[in-house]
Design a protein around this motif. Structure first.
Motif, PDB file in Angstrom:
ATOM      1  N   SER A  98       0.866  -1.189   0.000  1.00  0.00           N
ATOM      2  CA  SER A  98       0.000   0.000   0.000  1.00  0.00           C
ATOM      3  C   SER A  98       0.896   1.229   0.000  1.00  0.00           C
ATOM      4  N   TRP A  99       0.483   2.258  -0.739  1.00  0.00           N
ATOM      5  CA  TRP A  99       1.274   3.481  -0.787  1.00  0.00           C
ATOM      6  C   TRP A  99       0.994   4.318   0.459  1.00  0.00           C
ATOM      7  N   THR A 100       2.052   4.661   1.173  1.00  0.00           N
ATOM      8  CA  THR A 100       1.935   5.448   2.392  1.00  0.00           C
ATOM      9  C   THR A 100       1.956   6.929   2.043  1.00  0.00           C
ATOM     10  N   THR A 101       0.922   7.643   2.410  1.00  0.00           N
ATOM     11  CA  THR A 101       0.813   9.055   2.038  1.00  0.00           C
ATOM     12  C   THR A 101       1.700   9.963   2.882  1.00  0.00           C
ATOM     13  N   ASN A 102       2.052   9.520   4.082  1.00  0.00           N
ATOM     14  CA  ASN A 102       2.921  10.339   4.940  1.00  0.00           C
ATOM     15  C   ASN A 102       4.370  10.141   4.481  1.00  0.00           C
ATOM     16  N   PRO A 103       5.029  11.159   3.942  1.00  0.00           N
ATOM     17  CA  PRO A 103       6.388  10.988   3.412  1.00  0.00           C
ATOM     18  C   PRO A 103       7.396  10.577   4.470  1.00  0.00           C
ATOM     19  N   ALA A 112       1.464   9.237  -6.896  1.00  0.00           N
ATOM     20  CA  ALA A 112       1.073   8.052  -6.142  1.00  0.00           C
ATOM     21  C   ALA A 112      -0.309   7.585  -6.592  1.00  0.00           C
ATOM     22  N   PRO A 113      -0.587   6.274  -6.489  1.00  0.00           N
ATOM     23  CA  PRO A 113      -1.918   5.764  -6.845  1.00  0.00           C
ATOM     24  C   PRO A 113      -2.951   6.222  -5.815  1.00  0.00           C
ATOM     25  N   THR A 114      -4.121   6.614  -6.299  1.00  0.00           N
ATOM     26  CA  THR A 114      -5.168   7.119  -5.399  1.00  0.00           C
ATOM     27  C   THR A 114      -6.502   6.402  -5.577  1.00  0.00           C
ATOM     28  N   SER A 115      -6.607   5.512  -6.568  1.00  0.00           N
ATOM     29  CA  SER A 115      -7.872   4.819  -6.802  1.00  0.00           C
ATOM     30  C   SER A 115      -7.589   3.374  -7.189  1.00  0.00           C
ATOM     31  N   SER A 116      -8.667   2.597  -7.302  1.00  0.00           N
ATOM     32  CA  SER A 116      -8.527   1.157  -7.537  1.00  0.00           C
ATOM     33  C   SER A 116      -8.009   0.827  -8.930  1.00  0.00           C
ATOM     34  N   ALA A 138      -6.858   1.351   0.394  1.00  0.00           N
ATOM     35  CA  ALA A 138      -8.107   0.580   0.358  1.00  0.00           C
ATOM     36  C   ALA A 138      -8.009  -0.569  -0.639  1.00  0.00           C
ATOM     37  N   THR A 139      -7.418  -0.304  -1.803  1.00  0.00           N
ATOM     38  CA  THR A 139      -7.286  -1.345  -2.826  1.00  0.00           C
ATOM     39  C   THR A 139      -6.333  -2.434  -2.353  1.00  0.00           C
ATOM     40  N   ALA A 140      -5.218  -2.043  -1.704  1.00  0.00           N
ATOM     41  CA  ALA A 140      -4.262  -3.024  -1.199  1.00  0.00           C
ATOM     42  C   ALA A 140      -4.912  -3.929  -0.153  1.00  0.00           C
ATOM     43  N   GLN A 141      -5.721  -3.343   0.712  1.00  0.00           N
ATOM     44  CA  GLN A 141      -6.400  -4.157   1.724  1.00  0.00           C
ATOM     45  C   GLN A 141      -7.357  -5.137   1.068  1.00  0.00           C
ATOM     46  N   ARG A 142      -8.121  -4.665   0.080  1.00  0.00           N
ATOM     47  CA  ARG A 142      -9.113  -5.523  -0.574  1.00  0.00           C
ATOM     48  C   ARG A 142      -8.449  -6.656  -1.359  1.00  0.00           C
ATOM     49  N   LEU A 143      -7.358  -6.350  -2.050  1.00  0.00           N
ATOM     50  CA  LEU A 143      -6.721  -7.347  -2.915  1.00  0.00           C
ATOM     51  C   LEU A 143      -5.761  -8.265  -2.173  1.00  0.00           C
ATOM     52  N   LEU A 144      -5.067  -7.726  -1.180  1.00  0.00           N
ATOM     53  CA  LEU A 144      -3.935  -8.449  -0.603  1.00  0.00           C
ATOM     54  C   LEU A 144      -4.171  -8.963   0.806  1.00  0.00           C
ATOM     55  N   LEU A 145      -5.089  -8.378   1.540  1.00  0.00           N
ATOM     56  CA  LEU A 145      -5.231  -8.760   2.942  1.00  0.00           C
ATOM     57  C   LEU A 145      -6.718  -8.898   3.295  1.00  0.00           C
ATOM     58  N   ALA A 146      -7.292  -7.885   3.863  1.00  0.00           N
ATOM     59  CA  ALA A 146      -8.721  -7.861   4.188  1.00  0.00           C
ATOM     60  C   ALA A 146      -9.095  -6.423   4.506  1.00  0.00           C
ATOM     61  N   LYS A 147     -10.346  -6.094   4.274  1.00  0.00           N
ATOM     62  CA  LYS A 147     -10.811  -4.729   4.519  1.00  0.00           C
ATOM     63  C   LYS A 147     -10.587  -4.349   5.983  1.00  0.00           C
ATOM     64  N   GLY A 148      -9.993  -3.173   6.179  1.00  0.00           N
ATOM     65  CA  GLY A 148      -9.775  -2.667   7.527  1.00  0.00           C
ATOM     66  C   GLY A 148      -8.645  -3.337   8.276  1.00  0.00           C
ATOM     67  N   ARG A 149      -7.721  -4.019   7.564  1.00  0.00           N
ATOM     68  CA  ARG A 149      -6.614  -4.708   8.218  1.00  0.00           C
ATOM     69  C   ARG A 149      -5.274  -4.212   7.658  1.00  0.00           C
ATOM     70  N   PHE A 150      -4.247  -4.239   8.489  1.00  0.00           N
ATOM     71  CA  PHE A 150      -2.903  -3.833   8.090  1.00  0.00           C
ATOM     72  C   PHE A 150      -1.895  -4.936   8.434  1.00  0.00           C
ATOM     73  N   SER A 151      -0.854  -5.017   7.624  1.00  0.00           N
ATOM     74  CA  SER A 151       0.243  -5.942   7.927  1.00  0.00           C
ATOM     75  C   SER A 151       1.133  -5.388   9.027  1.00  0.00           C
ATOM     76  N   GLU A 152       1.247  -4.066   9.084  1.00  0.00           N
ATOM     77  CA  GLU A 152       2.191  -3.430   9.995  1.00  0.00           C
ATOM     78  C   GLU A 152       1.770  -1.984  10.207  1.00  0.00           C
ATOM     79  N   ILE A 153       2.163  -1.407  11.318  1.00  0.00           N
ATOM     80  CA  ILE A 153       1.952   0.023  11.583  1.00  0.00           C
ATOM     81  C   ILE A 153       3.315   0.669  11.786  1.00  0.00           C
ATOM     82  N   GLY A 154       3.600   1.692  10.983  1.00  0.00           N
ATOM     83  CA  GLY A 154       4.838   2.431  11.116  1.00  0.00           C
ATOM     84  C   GLY A 154       4.643   3.661  11.982  1.00  0.00           C
TER      85      GLY A 154
END
Length: 843
Positions: free
Chosen positions: A126-131, A143-147, A204-220
């Motif tokens: 997922s693209w992180t918006t915070n530089p 950066a990608p902003t839509s599905s 949102a797209t990364a969660q839907r395609l790669l993991l699950a809605k509302g879930r993260f692999s990691e928090i930075g």
């Protein structure tokens, strides 16, 4: 004495250049190995250090799975989005953001082919918006902003020829995605990904395609001003509790580097073993050269003694020559090592391990190279130096001094004793499956053969040499007598070739047996008509199996998935299947219990693993995966160890219930016998063509696919062993050159008695062929014994068949003779060009 040593080196430049080459090649292998492994480590540690977050919060693994990673890459092993708000509220946190990462994402080129990663993973993020928290830096676009938008790393974009604005097709663990390429980025500081590809989606797209809605692999997390990373990690641990893995940037990089070092230990050890082989073989060349040089300089060294030099000074003179030779050889070898590292980098790149880091000769590499080059040369020259010191001063007054070779009685007795003990250890280790005992026995047997080599040379040369007079008359008889004149020299000359061919033969038997084992296992176990799998064992989307199930004529589709678990505290690999379908795909030999006993609450265990753990049918075990999910499973059956299944088998229901990663490793397809096989095959091809990451194989193709990995490894091994064979050839050349110099007067007398130049050259060539054949025969015999022992002890690791490549062994013997002919070219030419009068007058 230093001046004398330097003068002797300069006076014998041609004689020492071959020994110098042995040092150069040996040191080059050490320097090249160290330089390559440094670059390998730097490539991955550079990726690890590219993390932008000061502190990371991840799901806590129940146990360490090393570099595998995929065991924690599922929805059940992830973090809820609500946790980000809780993290932001912790004292000392400046900012926090969730991050998604998963494998199994590949970009297709314009022809529909997958980006070639050489077996490295295709990752989606997922693209992180915070530089401040983004490890990726945009190079072009946005950066990608839509599905329907993606960004890819610059390496993949360059390889596929894509530019911002192009339309791309992306394969994901879920659906195929058609998107616009809106940006390219560099990951980390230098952008190296070790051959992997990386595709970025909006969150949102990364969660839907790669993991699950509302879930993260990691928090930075970034730390507020004045807050250290360690303090922030302590605050987060205190607030979040022990259920999460909280790591600082530095700690995470160090942990991953340690896991990397453990994972790459095999490669480092593998290369250093061959470096040791090169040095070991080279030491024989150096020892032989200094022995002959000392023998030829008997009168000169005795004259030094007569002029007042002590034994210690004579010894020191020879050792100084060795040190200078070692230092010069190490200097040249460093340059050769850099070139070798460059070649290894390209070779491993072809196998899928791309090294992005530059090659650098570190201080440690330089120090080790000089130390090893000098030490090996000193050790090899020590015995000749001691012999030089024992030359009596009176020898300076005699031109006809003849040294009487020592009897071989002590060698024979000690060699036979060591050989008997080693053979017993080798046999015991092979019978008991004890690899360390086999290794010790193999090393001892190698030492015994080296010790006995002069003894064995006499009957061999007598036997083979019996044909030489019939082939070449008097010339052949003289060649035979020359080889018999000094059995120690013959043995030393052939020892390097013997060691090289012993290793080639041993690994050849292992490789051939591995290929035969693959064939036998597939023939005995595989029932399915086709297997779908991805390159290098990469997991792939379950949509392939779903599509195949709807093809007319397909009777059964059995899916196989892998994982790592702790079973009663012991970590091991398991495979998962649908119990109703596994019997259609694989013929599993049950030694106790029944295959249909596999169900949601049960587990099957290999007979070997059950014996180790003391398990039997009906016992209960605790099954826990890395994400912390666990179940009590009942042992429903035991299966034979020749099935290629690994230690444990569970039901697919258990795999899914414990949060297993929803990606397939293999898909086994069984056809309806009444169906048209040609039509079904075409339909299967159409499905597979839409997923270029996977391949469709029938039984024979599946075997070829499995054998390809063995063939690649054997190619690499033989390429590395070629270096020791090259040193062996130099050894034969060097010994023959020195032998020609030593026999200058004798050759002059032969010429004076009527032998022409052609016959002189033939005599030297035949002598070289006999010596090389002896080394080849001894090496092949030793390698066969070692290869058979290793094959036997590795039966439990899957080597269920033993095969000896007889044509390869015969070819090795023939090449041994050819090696002698090639090695004799320069010495024979030198011998043929001797001036008769100068040769007769030589002393």
């Amino acid at each position: 004495m230093l001046r004398t040593a330097i003068r002797n080196l300069l006076a014998h430049k041609a004689r020492l250049v071959m020994s110098g080459l042995a040092v150069v090649l040996g040191v080059a292998f050490v320097a090249g190995t160290l330089t390559f492994t440094d670059a390998l480590n730097n490539t991955f540690t550079g990726i690890f250090k590219g993390a932008a977050a000061d502190v990371s919060v991840e799901p806590k693994a129940a146990f360490n799975t090393g570099m595998a990673g995929m065991d924690m890459n599922s929805a059940s092993a992830s973090l809820p989005a609500s946790l980000v708000e809780k993290v932001v509220a912790v004292d000392g946190v400046s900012a926090a953001t969730g991050y998604v990462q998963a494998d199994g994402v590949y970009v297709l080129d314009t022809n529909g082919h997958v980006a070639d990663t050489g077996g490295a993973p295709g990752m989606g993020i997922s693209w992180t918006t915070n530089p401040e928290l983004n490890s990726a830096t945009l190079v072009a676009g946005q950066a990608p902003t839509s599905s329907d938008e993606v960004a890819i790393d610059t390496g993949t974009a360059d390889d596929l020829g894509y530019h911002v604005g192009d339309h791309v097709t992306v394969l994901t663990p879920g659906p195929r995605l058609q998107a616009t390429l809106v940006g390219t980025f560099r990951y980390g500081q230098d952008g190296g990904l070790a051959g992997a590809s990386m595709t970025a989606f909006d969150t949102a797209t990364a969660q839907r395609l790669l993991l699950a809605k509302g879930r993260f692999s990691e928090i930075g997390v970034t730390a507020a001003d004045g807050m250290s990373h360690t303090e922030l990690a302590d605050h987060l641990t205190a607030e979040l509790g022990a259920g999460y893995q909280v790591s600082t940037k530095e700690q995470k990089a160090a942990d991953r580097a340690a896991s990397l070092e453990d994972s790459l230990k095999f490669i480092n050890t593998f290369l250093l073993v061959f470096a040791g082989v090169a040095l070991f073989v080279g030491s024989f060349l150096i020892l032989n050269t200094f022995s002959m040089l000392v023998a030829q300089r008997t009168r000169e060294l005795a004259l030094l003694r007569a002029l007042g030099a002590s034994r210690r000074q004579v010894t020191r003179t020879v050792l100084i020559e060795a040190v200078v030779l070692g230092l010069v050889g190490a200097t040249v070898g460093l340059g050769g090592g850099y070139a070798l590292a460059f070649g290894l980098k390209g070779m491993f790149g072809r196998f899928g391990l791309t090294i992005d880091s530059g090659l650098t000769l570190t201080g440690a590499t330089v120090a080790w190279s000089y130390l090893i080059g000098s030490a090996v040369t000193l050790v090899a020259a020590y015995l000749p130096a001691r012999r030089a010191a024992k030359v009596p001063p009176v020898a300076a007054m005699r031109a006809d001094l003849v040294t009487t070779p020592r009897p071989l009685r002590v060698r024979t007795i000690s060699g036979v004793v060591v050989a008997a003990l080693s053979a017993a250890g080798l046999a015991g280790g092979a019978a008991g499956g004890t690899l360390p005992l086999v290794a010790v026995g193999a090393l001892g047997l190698l030492v015994a053969v080296i010790v006995l080599s002069p003894v064995l040379a006499v009957p061999f040369v007598h036997g083979v040499g019996a044909f030489l007079p019939q082939l070449a008359g008097t010339t052949g008889r003289l060649a035979k007598e020359n080889a018999l004149r000094n059995p120690r020299r013959t043995a030393a000359t052939s020892s390097a070739l013997m060691i090289g061919l012993a290793l080639v033969t041993g690994f050849g038997i292992l490789g051939t047996s591995a290929r035969a084992s693959i064939d036998r296992t597939v023939d005995d176990v595989l029932r399915a008509d086709y297997v779908v799998s991805a390159a290098m064992g990469q997991p792939f989307t379950p949509q392939v199996a779903d599509r195949v199930r709807h093809i007319d004529g397909v009777e059964s589709v059995a899916v196989e998935r892998y994982g790592t678990a702790e079973i009663d505290g012991h970590q091991g690999y398991f495979s998962a299947y649908d119990p109703a379908l596994v019997g259609d795909a694989l013929a599993i030999d049950m030694t106790d219990g029944k295959l249909n006993g596999l169900a949601a609450g049960t587990i099957l265990v290999s007979a070997k693993e059950a014996d180790r753990a003391g398990l039997s049918v009906g016992d209960s075990v605790r099954f826990e995966v890395a994400n912390g999910q666990s179940r009590q499973l009942k042992v429903a059956g035991l299966y034979g160890d020749d099935n290629g299944l690994g230690p444990y088998v569970i039901a697919m229901d258990t795999y899914q219930a414990t949060g297993g990663v929803p990606l397939d490793q293999n898909v086994y397809i069984t056809l309806d016998r009444s169906a048209d096989a040609t039509d079904v095959h075409k339909a299967l091809d159409r499905v597979v063509d839409e997923y270029p990451v996977v391949q469709l194989r029938d039984a024979e193709g599946y075997k070829q696919d499995k054998r390809a990995g063995i063939d690649q490894l054997l190619t690499l091994i033989n390429a590395l062993l070629a270096l020791s064979v090259l040193i062996a050839v130099l050894g034969v050349v060097n010994t023959l050159v020195l032998s020609v110099i030593e026999r200058t007067r004798e050759l002059g007398l032969l010429r004076a008695l009527g032998m022409d130049r052609r016959h002189v050259r033939r005599m030297v060539r035949l002598e070289a062929v006999v010596i090389s054949l002896y080394g080849a025969a001894l090496g092949i015999a030793l390698g066969t014994v070692l290869g058979l022992a290793l094959t036997t002890v590795m039966h439990d690791q899957g080597l269920v068949a033993t095969a000896v490549p007889v044509p390869q062994l015969v070819l090795g013997l023939v090449l041994g003779g050819v090696t002698g002919l090639v090695a004799a070219a320069i010495p024979a030419r030198r011998a043929g060009r001797l001036d008769v009068l100068d040769a007769i007058s030589a002393t």
